[in-house]
Design a protein around this motif. Structure first.
Motif, mmCIF file in Angstrom:
data_model
loop_
_atom_site.group_PDB
_atom_site.id
_atom_site.type_symbol
_atom_site.label_atom_id
_atom_site.label_comp_id
_atom_site.label_asym_id
_atom_site.label_seq_id
_atom_site.Cartn_x
_atom_site.Cartn_y
_atom_site.Cartn_z
ATOM 1 N N ILE A 1 132.970 -61.613 13.520
ATOM 2 C CA ILE A 1 133.315 -60.978 14.803
ATOM 3 C C ILE A 1 131.718 -60.448 15.301
ATOM 4 O O ILE A 1 131.961 -60.385 16.634
ATOM 5 N N ASP A 2 130.813 -59.996 14.484
ATOM 6 C CA ASP A 2 129.471 -59.762 14.953
ATOM 7 C C ASP A 2 128.820 -60.978 15.886
ATOM 8 O O ASP A 2 128.123 -60.698 16.771
ATOM 9 N N SER A 3 129.164 -62.289 15.622
ATOM 10 C CA SER A 3 128.625 -63.386 16.306
ATOM 11 C C SER A 3 129.744 -63.571 17.558
ATOM 12 O O SER A 3 129.575 -64.819 18.195
ATOM 13 N N GLU A 4 130.586 -62.744 17.885
ATOM 14 C CA GLU A 4 131.484 -62.669 19.059
ATOM 15 C C GLU A 4 132.404 -63.844 18.773
ATOM 16 O O GLU A 4 132.882 -64.341 19.702
ATOM 17 N N GLY A 5 133.027 -63.968 17.830
ATOM 18 C CA GLY A 5 133.933 -64.950 17.260
ATOM 19 C C GLY A 5 135.297 -64.046 16.961
ATOM 20 O O GLY A 5 135.284 -62.897 17.123
ATOM 21 N N VAL A 6 136.192 -64.999 16.685
ATOM 22 C CA VAL A 6 137.733 -64.258 16.418
ATOM 23 C C VAL A 6 138.299 -64.883 15.091
ATOM 24 O O VAL A 6 137.978 -65.939 14.888
ATOM 25 N N CYS A 7 138.370 -63.944 14.216
ATOM 26 C CA CYS A 7 138.868 -64.391 12.639
ATOM 27 C C CYS A 7 140.032 -65.291 12.795
ATOM 28 O O CYS A 7 141.130 -64.738 13.448
ATOM 29 N N GLY A 8 140.413 -66.324 12.039
ATOM 30 C CA GLY A 8 141.566 -67.090 11.718
ATOM 31 C C GLY A 8 141.585 -67.955 10.712
ATOM 32 O O GLY A 8 140.623 -67.593 9.776
ATOM 33 N N SER A 9 142.395 -68.713 10.623
ATOM 34 C CA SER A 9 142.460 -69.598 9.506
ATOM 35 C C SER A 9 143.006 -71.054 9.645
ATOM 36 O O SER A 9 143.495 -71.394 10.707
ATOM 37 N N ASN A 10 142.604 -71.902 8.712
ATOM 38 C CA ASN A 10 143.362 -73.319 8.768
ATOM 39 C C ASN A 10 144.402 -73.132 7.557
ATOM 40 O O ASN A 10 143.835 -73.502 6.166
ATOM 41 N N PRO A 11 145.581 -73.263 7.660
ATOM 42 C CA PRO A 11 146.402 -72.810 6.561
ATOM 43 C C PRO A 11 146.518 -74.175 5.599
ATOM 44 O O PRO A 11 146.878 -74.070 4.332
ATOM 45 N N SER A 12 145.930 -75.175 6.037
ATOM 46 C CA SER A 12 146.063 -76.591 5.153
ATOM 47 C C SER A 12 144.885 -76.634 4.379
ATOM 48 O O SER A 12 144.814 -77.497 3.571
ATOM 49 N N ASN A 13 143.677 -75.811 4.568
ATOM 50 C CA ASN A 13 142.710 -75.915 3.800
ATOM 51 C C ASN A 13 142.615 -74.940 2.634
ATOM 52 O O ASN A 13 143.047 -74.081 2.485
ATOM 53 N N SER A 14 141.900 -75.573 1.335
ATOM 54 C CA SER A 14 141.797 -74.470 0.200
ATOM 55 C C SER A 14 140.757 -73.345 0.530
ATOM 56 O O SER A 14 140.988 -72.457 -0.168
ATOM 57 N N ASP A 15 140.161 -73.709 1.384
ATOM 58 C CA ASP A 15 139.118 -72.274 1.857
ATOM 59 C C ASP A 15 139.549 -72.261 3.291
ATOM 60 O O ASP A 15 138.812 -72.556 4.141
ATOM 61 N N PRO A 16 140.433 -71.490 3.431
ATOM 62 C CA PRO A 16 141.269 -71.254 4.835
ATOM 63 C C PRO A 16 140.644 -70.678 5.975
ATOM 64 O O PRO A 16 140.745 -70.897 6.979
ATOM 65 N N PHE A 17 139.578 -69.764 5.704
ATOM 66 C CA PHE A 17 138.938 -68.704 6.748
ATOM 67 C C PHE A 17 138.123 -69.919 7.711
ATOM 68 O O PHE A 17 137.537 -70.769 7.553
ATOM 69 N N LEU A 18 138.390 -69.352 8.982
ATOM 70 C CA LEU A 18 137.699 -69.876 10.143
ATOM 71 C C LEU A 18 137.230 -69.031 11.206
ATOM 72 O O LEU A 18 137.934 -67.772 11.334
ATOM 73 N N CYS A 19 136.166 -69.154 11.771
ATOM 74 C CA CYS A 19 135.801 -68.308 12.975
ATOM 75 C C CYS A 19 135.967 -68.753 14.266
ATOM 76 O O CYS A 19 135.443 -70.031 14.262
ATOM 77 N N PHE A 20 136.932 -68.336 15.170
ATOM 78 C CA PHE A 20 137.089 -69.297 16.117
ATOM 79 C C PHE A 20 136.170 -69.005 17.222
ATOM 80 O O PHE A 20 136.110 -67.605 17.532
ATOM 81 N N CYS A 21 135.642 -69.773 17.830
ATOM 82 C CA CYS A 21 134.656 -69.504 18.917
ATOM 83 C C CYS A 21 134.980 -70.066 20.336
ATOM 84 O O CYS A 21 136.066 -70.972 20.218
#
Length: 267
Positions: free
Chosen positions: A233-253
């Motif tokens: 969020i501090d980098s002006e992104g939006v938090c989200g995920s990749n449900p198929s990944n074992s490390d699911p967090f993604l920062c949507f930019c």
């Protein structure tokens, strides 16, 4: 020097900077005016679920795409009602979500006293890597369908209805008490109910006021890569995920998803 040669050199000296400038502008224009990544556009808008508004990551459900949230945080939404979590909290509704503190408040959707069948259908079996109780919350064990002589537990009794006016007796105690070990061998049904263990509820339980204690709201702490989300969020992104990944967090930019943070400030 030949006049025509001087004219050609002058032309080249003027056209070269112009050509370079034009080339740079043509490269820059697409980055300024290209459409934002669809996941960034979709997930940056908060949504409402039932009577709760301003919900975002890690929660999702209803018309909210799974990649805007996180597995384990799907909400079932119904008009003018409190939402329920799809997994781990059977029999409980969500009444409040505090994004700043990463807290959600849950309450029983059928208040006690209720029928024995309703009471013992409740199940809290949450993923302990995603959720944890608030500081003052403890499990209260409720036992039912017991055999043998348990008259020594009179102070911890409760009753629930089976059919019509028929009543059945059960017992309650906190985990770790001697009574728990005794009852576990004599009762075929048991549930664990979270309650706020403060002076008020302790006095209620001693006085046999089980309903007043277990009907109260309970705070749950949730964890879904909270630190990574704050950095995103501090980098002006939006938090989200990749449900198929074992490390699911993604920062949507705006350009595309990134693992942790957006690469820079966008114009």
């Amino acid at each position: 020097m030949n006049f025509h040669k001087m004219k050609a050199n002058l032309f080249q000296s003027l056209i070269l900077p112009f050509t370079i400038t034009t080339f740079c502008i043509l490269i820059a224009i697409p980055s300024c005016f290209s459409a934002d990544d669809y996941r960034y556009s979709t997930c940056r808008t908060m949504y409402s679920c039932g009577v709760i508004g301003d919900i975002d990551y890690p929660f999702w459900g209803d018309n909210r795409s799974p990649y805007c949230g996180r597995e384990g945080f799907q909400l079932d939404c119904q008009d003018n009602q409190f939402p329920t979590l799809r997994s781990g909290f059977k029999g409980f509704n969500v009444s409040r979500i505090n994004r700043k503190l990463q807290l959600m408040t849950i309450f029983r959707n059928v208040l006690f006293p209720s029928s024995c069948s309703q009471l013992f259908r409740e199940r809290i079996a949450f993923n302990e890597t995603l959720f944890s109780y608030g500081q003052e919350v403890r499990n209260l064990s409720l036992f039912y369908d017991c055999s043998g002589n348990l008259s020594q537990s009179d102070e911890n009794k409760f009753t629930c209805h089976v059919e019509g006016n028929e009543e059945r007796t059960g017992f309650y105690t906190f985990e770790g008490r001697d009574l728990l070990r005794n009852l576990s061998n004599n009762c075929s049904k048991v549930i664990r109910v979270p309650i706020v263990f403060d002076d008020l509820n302790e006095n209620r339980l001693v006085a046999g006021q089980l309903g007043e204690a277990i009907n109260e709201d309970v705070d749950m702490k949730y964890n879904a890569d909270n630190e990574s989300c704050s950095a995103c969020i501090d980098s002006e992104g939006v938090c989200g995920s990749n449900p198929s990944n074992s490390d699911p967090f993604l920062c949507f930019c705006r350009d595309r998803p990134h693992d942790q943070t957006c690469p820079g400030i966008y114009i």
